[in-house]
Scaffold this motif. Sequence first.
Motif, PDB file in Angstrom:
ATOM      1  N   CYS A   5       7.878  39.803  -4.495  1.00 17.49           N
ATOM      2  CA  CYS A   5       9.152  40.014  -5.184  1.00 17.49           C
ATOM      3  C   CYS A   5       9.794  38.654  -5.439  1.00 17.49           C
ATOM      4  N   CYS A   8      13.467  38.264  -3.394  1.00 15.64           N
ATOM      5  CA  CYS A   8      13.574  38.100  -1.929  1.00 15.64           C
ATOM      6  C   CYS A   8      12.342  37.446  -1.321  1.00 15.64           C
ATOM      7  N   CYS A  19       9.282  46.234  -4.683  1.00 16.80           N
ATOM      8  CA  CYS A  19      10.299  45.983  -3.668  1.00 16.80           C
ATOM      9  C   CYS A  19      11.384  47.049  -3.766  1.00 16.80           C
ATOM     10  N   TYR A  47      20.110  44.249   1.355  1.00 14.36           N
ATOM     11  CA  TYR A  47      19.199  44.260   0.201  1.00 14.36           C
ATOM     12  C   TYR A  47      19.883  43.630  -1.021  1.00 14.36           C
ATOM     13  N   HIS A  51      18.941  40.394  -3.533  1.00 13.03           N
ATOM     14  CA  HIS A  51      18.675  40.663  -4.955  1.00 13.03           C
ATOM     15  C   HIS A  51      19.982  40.574  -5.743  1.00 13.03           C
TER      16      HIS A  51
END
Length: 160
Positions: A5, A8, A19, A47, A51
Amino acid sequence: MAEFCPDCGAQGVAGREGCEVLFQALTGKAFSNVGWFALHRLVVDVYALQHPDKYCRSGKSLVAHLTGVCVALEYGERKTAVNRAIQQWLSGASQPLRPDPPPPRQRGQLTIVSISQAHSLPEFHDALYTWARDVWQAWQSLHPYAHECIQAALNQKKDG
Ligand SMILES: [Zn+2]
């Protein structure tokens, strides 16, 4: 498609989309299990900080996720009340929020992969807090700003 990803750095997840699939799977699990649901706010906040291009596009959403992680790690039993104050403060803020400095490029060593393998609630809880502390540390340059926002929210609560 990238194996990792790009947001991350998670390895072996089939890129950003893969992801996101892990994140959605945990969201589904949270809605069918009350113990996991109680922890889900923190999953979402951590999270989002990994992102930010997708989940922290507005200053307001960045502040919500940033302070969410801070409160979960630093405010213990007071966290529900503090989160409520922040929510009220954010919904009333008329000026656009300008977090400073910008989000870090390195957003932690651990990723959502580290919590996706947990088989029990205690295991999930521990993995989640380890991940959260790692990501919070990576966002160190914005700790003063996070604390400033929380203080402003708590002050506003006193006034009103
Ligand atoms: Zn990712």
